[in-house]
Design an enzyme around this catalytic site. Structure first.
Site, PDB file in Angstrom:
ATOM      1  N   ASP A  19       7.379  -3.756   6.478  1.00 23.78           N
ATOM      2  CA  ASP A  19       6.340  -2.759   6.236  1.00 23.78           C
ATOM      3  C   ASP A  19       5.360  -2.651   7.388  1.00 23.78           C
ATOM      4  OD1 ASP A  19       4.941  -0.929   4.304  1.00 23.78           O
ATOM      5  OD2 ASP A  19       3.347  -2.413   4.585  1.00 23.78           O
ATOM      6  N   MET A  39      -1.489   1.708   0.923  1.00 25.49           N
ATOM      7  CA  MET A  39      -1.923   2.931   1.593  1.00 25.49           C
ATOM      8  C   MET A  39      -1.441   3.032   3.030  1.00 25.49           C
ATOM      9  SD  MET A  39      -3.525   4.647  -0.639  1.00 25.49           S
ATOM     10  CE  MET A  39      -4.183   5.891   0.472  1.00 25.49           C
ATOM     11  N   ARG A  40      -0.738   2.002   3.519  1.00 24.60           N
ATOM     12  CA  ARG A  40      -0.297   2.051   4.908  1.00 24.60           C
ATOM     13  C   ARG A  40       0.633   3.224   5.159  1.00 24.60           C
ATOM     14  NH1 ARG A  40       1.310  -3.168   5.939  1.00 24.60           N
ATOM     15  NH2 ARG A  40      -0.728  -3.672   6.787  1.00 24.60           N
ATOM     16  N   ALA A  41       1.461   3.563   4.164  1.00 24.90           N
ATOM     17  CA  ALA A  41       2.398   4.676   4.335  1.00 24.90           C
ATOM     18  C   ALA A  41       1.659   5.987   4.560  1.00 24.90           C
ATOM     19  CB  ALA A  41       3.307   4.787   3.110  1.00 24.90           C
ATOM     20  N   VAL A  90       0.123   5.885   8.191  1.00 31.39           N
ATOM     21  CA  VAL A  90       1.137   6.018   9.237  1.00 31.39           C
ATOM     22  C   VAL A  90       1.717   7.424   9.247  1.00 31.39           C
ATOM     23  CG1 VAL A  90       3.410   5.242   9.982  1.00 31.39           C
ATOM     24  CG2 VAL A  90       1.705   3.574   9.269  1.00 31.39           C
TER      25      VAL A  90
END
Length: 689
Positions: free
Chosen positions: A194, A275-277, A280
């Site tokens: 991830d 929330m990284r998706a 990014v």
């Protein structure tokens, strides 16, 4: 001869080219992980990337490539005055070898000067060299966990801190992290997967015309590299100019409320964690807009970004193959929302084939094919969803009746073949191999490794390792008078021979080799279902602990290495799901096959300690004197000293005790089981240490 094959000459890797390009336009995306089979130009394209990147300005003489535009660069060579000289150089591509030491990655102090002169002289490592460039890790899935953690921490924080015996040095370490891997050789842990911003699945093109073009270009390059590079010089220059323009434009791209809402809808629909998706995808969409000369994010930008940023974030467990539902993505994006206006008057519908053009006709179709995520491995869904769980409700009487009727009605056993599925895998407890090993770093058994707690010291024989300060001083102290030091003088006179490195005890990874009886006497559906579930559960645990797992099965007239020792859980789940049962019992052949596999693995990986788990009822029904031959082979195998465990799967009222005899000859621990359940089998295996 050019150092690398031209970036624009690579055929059939459009998605990979796009992902690498977007990461260089906006390094905050977080780098790229490229997954694919061998021979798909992964390394070739990454190594060629640096040649098309615009040059950068650095402070002259600074070993850490500080940006002269920064007010206070984080560099041990600083501080720098406002009139510091500036020089321009090419972007570096720094390769991190799989076998690199921690000191090589982080850098190290000159220990002799630090101890004898009190001078802190820092030797920069690979992270310092990669600052403002590209850090490339080939076979990143084989890199030791503690090194991967160091890389990802530096990539996330933008700096690296080196601490050795109370001395601390900190420097900037902002780079584009690019990793390539072959999934057949093992997977990355989900939490590490991830941390990569984008991921790409690459495969060899299936179009014969494209394959011919690949071969034609490679042969032309090897025949005359200079002429081949000149042929693509204009394309390379055009890519450099386009990247430079996009790097300047990306900060001006408008990420509207409509675009952010659409990105949130996409990420929510695909049920990604955290929330990284979203972050990014937003950064990648902005970079994609700048790459196409736009200052507003459009639907096409979000589509391209989602295809690269989301597939690897949808995995719920290691059995899930990475991928994204393109139809679902199209439904979410829709076509009823008006496209945001663009200042140059274009409609925002540029051909995506141009996004990652690598300078050849036909590459668009090849790129589409190569970037299509693979379907889940055949049989994986059965293993992970428990579709055969209803079978496990079979009564004990029914199973016993089946087991006693098979392989006993005739000396040769039944020829009927069945295939049982596995139930939902569970989280097993930790089991270890006894003693203290010296294998590859992992999370399983006790071993002397590069990380862990200090348990001793030894003289330095190489360049790597952590200094043991107390033992170094103790080694130097008796020689001070002989070295000319007067009594009462301050300091110590250290020599290279005084240096002692710490011996550390940590954990290693192991090889768990299953030898599974799949003959008629094991064909009772519930019994084989439980065996498969236990193996599948242990395999998931082995993946998390960086072990290797192998599977040998035997039935009819021979034994088969159904799963060569591997860390790839996707392949293992597929092989296990299709494992048949039925026929005669060639036990001696199975043990001979086991001995061959262990002997070969000892040569390939001599430091990895194995644990052999034989799952059988001890019967042997193939060939003359089947049981006698099996016992003789077992005695020979036991004499090699391999740690072994025999699981007795014999059921019914009348037991022959053949598995106990097998365990005696194998010098293995014997565990009788009246009824083999997945949880019971796993607990027994874990207790074998």
């Amino acid at each position: 001869m050019p150092q690398h094959y031209p970036f624009s000459a690579v055929v059939g890797s459009d998605d990979m080219a796009l992902a690498l390009t977007l990461s260089t336009i906006s390094p905050a995306i977080g780098g790229v992980l490229v997954r694919g089979e061998k021979g798909t130009a992964k390394s070739t394209m990454v190594r060629a990337l640096a040649s098309i990147l615009p040059p950068i300005d650095v402070i002259a003489g600074d070993r850490f490539s500080s940006d002269p535009r920064e007010a206070q660069p984080l560099s041990p060579d600083g501080p720098f005055g406002p009139d510091a000289d500036v020089e321009t150089r090419a972007v570096r591509l720094v390769e991190l070898p799989v076998g690199a030491t921690e000191d090589r990655v982080l850098g190290s102090l000159h220990l002799e000067k630090a101890l004898s002169e009190g001078v802190t002289e820092y030797e920069p490592g690979l992270l310092a060299r990669a600052h403002r460039g590209i850090l490339y890790v080939d076979e990143v899935n084989l890199l030791h966990d503690h090194l991967v953690d160091l890389l990802l921490d530096a990539a996330a924080m933008g700096r690296s801190t080196v601490e050795r015996d109370g001395v601390s040095v900190e420097h900037a370490a902002r780079f584009v992290l690019v990793g390539t891997m072959n999934p057949e050789e093992g997977e990355l842990r989900p939490q590490l997967l991830d941390r990569f911003g984008l991921t790409v699945e690459v495969a060899a093109p299936r179009d014969p015309a494209v394959r011919v073009e690949v071969v034609r270009r490679r042969l032309a390059y090897e025949t005359d590299p200079d002429a081949f590079a000149a042929r693509f010089a204009d394309d390379e220059a055009a890519l450099t100019d386009r990247i430079q323009a996009a790097q300047k434009l990306v900060e001006q791209v408008d990420l509207s409320d409509w675009a952010m809402l659409k990105i949130a809808e996409v990420c929510a629909a695909f049920e990604v964690d955290g929330m990284r998706a979203d972050i990014v995808t937003a950064r990648a969409a902005s970079a994609h807009a700048a790459w196409n000369g736009r200052t507003a994010v459009t639907r096409d930008d979000i589509r391209a970004a989602a295809r690269l940023a989301l597939p690897h974030r949808r995995r719920r467990n290691p059995f899930d193959a990475p991928g994204i539902d393109e139809d679902l993505l199209e439904r979410i994006l829709g076509d009823d929302e008006p496209e945001p206006p663009t200042p140059d008057g274009t409609d925002g519908d540029e051909d995506e084939g141009g996004e990652a053009s690598t300078g050849s006709a036909g590459e668009g179709s090849a790129g589409d094919e190569s970037s299509t995520p693979p379907a889940p491995a055949e049989g994986t869904s059965d293993a992970s969803t428990g579709s055969t769980s209803s079978t496990s409700e079979t009564s004990e009487t029914s199973e016993t009746d089946t087991s006693t009727s098979e392989d006993t009605s005739t000396p040769g056993g039944t020829d009927e073949v069945t295939v049982a599925g596995a139930q939902q895998p569970f989280r097993p407890k930790l089991f270890t191999v006894g003693g203290t090993g010296a294998g590859e770093s992992g999370r399983r058994s006790r071993a002397i490794t590069e990380t862990g707690r200090r348990v001793g010291a030894a003289p330095r024989t190489g360049q790597g390792g952590s200094i043991h300060l107390t033992e170094t001083i103790r080694a130097a102290a008796p020689h001070q008078i002989a070295r000319g030091r007067a009594l009462g003088s301050r300091g110590l006179d250290f020599r290279a021979s005084d240096l002692r490195l710490a011996i550390k005890e940590g954990h290693e990874s192991n090889l768990i080799l299953f030898c599974v009886d799949a003959s008629g006497s094991m064909a009772a559906r519930r019994r084989m279902e439980q065996v498969k579930t236990a193996i599948l559960s242990l395999l998931m645990d082995a993946y998390q602990r960086r072990d290797k797992v192998g599977l040998i099965t035997f039935r009819q007239d021979g034994a088969e290495l159904a799963l060569p020792p591997t860390g790839s859980i996707d392949i293992a789940a597929s092989r296990l799901a299709d494992l048949p049962a039925g026929g005669r019992t060639p036990l001696a052949e199975a043990l001979l096959k086991t001995a061959d596999v262990l002997r070969l693995e000892r040569v390939r990986d001599p430091r990895r300690r194995p644990l052999l788990v034989v799952i059988t009822d001890g019967r042997a029904t193939f060939g003359d004197d089947a049981i006698g031959r099996a016992h003789r082979v077992a005695a020979h195998l036991g004499a090699t000293g391999v740690a072994s465990l025999v699981i007795d799967c014999e059921t019914g009222k009348f037991k022959m005790g053949l598995a106990l005899q097998l365990a005696d000859h194998l010098m293995a621990e014997y565990v009788p089981l009246g009824e083999v359940s997945a949880s019971a089998l796993t607990d027994v295996v874990k207790g074998a240490a």
